[in-house]
Design a protein around this motif. Structure first.
Motif, PDB file in Angstrom:
ATOM      1  N   LEU A 143       4.384  13.301  10.738  1.00 23.29           N
ATOM      2  CA  LEU A 143       4.749  12.920   9.383  1.00 23.29           C
ATOM      3  C   LEU A 143       6.013  13.700   9.069  1.00 23.29           C
ATOM      4  N   ARG A 144       7.137  12.978   8.880  1.00 18.74           N
ATOM      5  CA  ARG A 144       8.421  13.656   8.733  1.00 18.74           C
ATOM      6  C   ARG A 144       9.172  13.125   7.521  1.00 18.74           C
ATOM      7  N   GLY A 196       0.833  11.129  -0.819  1.00  7.68           N
ATOM      8  CA  GLY A 196      -0.098  10.015  -0.697  1.00  7.68           C
ATOM      9  C   GLY A 196       0.329   8.796  -1.488  1.00  7.68           C
ATOM     10  N   SER A 197       1.119   9.014  -2.538  1.00  7.54           N
ATOM     11  CA  SER A 197       1.567   7.906  -3.389  1.00  7.54           C
ATOM     12  C   SER A 197       2.849   7.239  -2.885  1.00  7.54           C
ATOM     13  N   SER A 198       3.410   7.722  -1.787  1.00  2.00           N
ATOM     14  CA  SER A 198       4.630   7.112  -1.236  1.00  2.00           C
ATOM     15  C   SER A 198       4.359   5.672  -0.835  1.00  2.00           C
ATOM     16  N   ARG A 206      -3.467   6.237   5.732  1.00  2.00           N
ATOM     17  CA  ARG A 206      -4.301   7.275   6.358  1.00  2.00           C
ATOM     18  C   ARG A 206      -5.758   6.826   6.444  1.00  2.00           C
ATOM     19  N   ARG A 207      -6.251   6.139   5.416  1.00  2.94           N
ATOM     20  CA  ARG A 207      -7.632   5.652   5.446  1.00  2.94           C
ATOM     21  C   ARG A 207      -7.810   4.585   6.529  1.00  2.94           C
ATOM     22  N   VAL A 208      -6.802   3.736   6.700  1.00  5.89           N
ATOM     23  CA  VAL A 208      -6.903   2.643   7.669  1.00  5.89           C
ATOM     24  C   VAL A 208      -6.678   3.133   9.101  1.00  5.89           C
ATOM     25  N   GLY A 253       0.786  -1.228   0.000  1.00  5.03           N
ATOM     26  CA  GLY A 253       0.000   0.000   0.000  1.00  5.03           C
ATOM     27  C   GLY A 253       0.817   1.276   0.000  1.00  5.03           C
ATOM     28  N   ARG A 254       0.102   2.353  -0.035  1.00  2.90           N
ATOM     29  CA  ARG A 254       0.667   3.710  -0.096  1.00  2.90           C
ATOM     30  C   ARG A 254       0.247   4.494   1.149  1.00  2.90           C
TER      31      ARG A 254
END
Length: 146
Positions: A68-69, A98-100, A59-61, A53-54
């Motif tokens: 966040l660093r 978000g795509s990380s 964040r959704r889960v 996942g990304r």
């Protein structure tokens, strides 16, 4: 074995899953608390979050991370922390976008357990019995890697 040190080996997928369970001091102390509110399913998922996942999915889960660093390394890592549940996740990509992509997770909360039944706070003997191929590095145990 480079990915155990946080370095992506040449040609390897950036989403190398390393599930680490707790600091050695926490593992060494026996716990009577029942764990398992959050389940680590091998190298497939962490409490419903896919290890392919990304950051957006995490964040959704888990909700928004408390911190966040971005790191200054050449791999553009991002460290997301959810201290209330004892979870720290490293992502790689374009910083903290978000795509990380997922790289590894550090589990320190007492409400976590693996499918094999290992929980933070259990004895070192239990860890070795359930994960005989686990490896220690400093104060962290790596249970699985790919």
């Amino acid at each position: 074995m480079d990915h155990l040190l946080g370095k992506a080996p040449r040609g390897a997928a950036l989403a190398a899953a390393i599930l680490a369970a707790a600091a050695a001091s926490a593992i060494a102390n026996a716990s009577t608390q029942q764990a398992g509110a959050y389940v680590i399913r091998g190298d497939a998922s962490i409490a419903g979050f896919s290890t392919t996942g990304r950051l957006a999915e995490a964040r959704r889960v888990f909700g928004s991370p408390a911190t966040l660093r971005r790191s200054g390394d050449r791999l553009r890592s991002c460290l997301a922390r959810w201290p209330a549940i004892g979870l720290t996740v490293t992502f790689r990509g374009r910083g903290c976008q978000g795509s990380s992509a997922f790289v590894r997770a550090l589990i320190t909360g007492r409400d976590w357990a693996t499918l094999r039944g290992l929980a933070v706070g259990q004895s070192l003997a239990v860890l070795r019995r359930k994960y005989p191929d686990s490896r220690r590095r400093d104060d962290t145990w790596t249970l699985l890697s790919r």
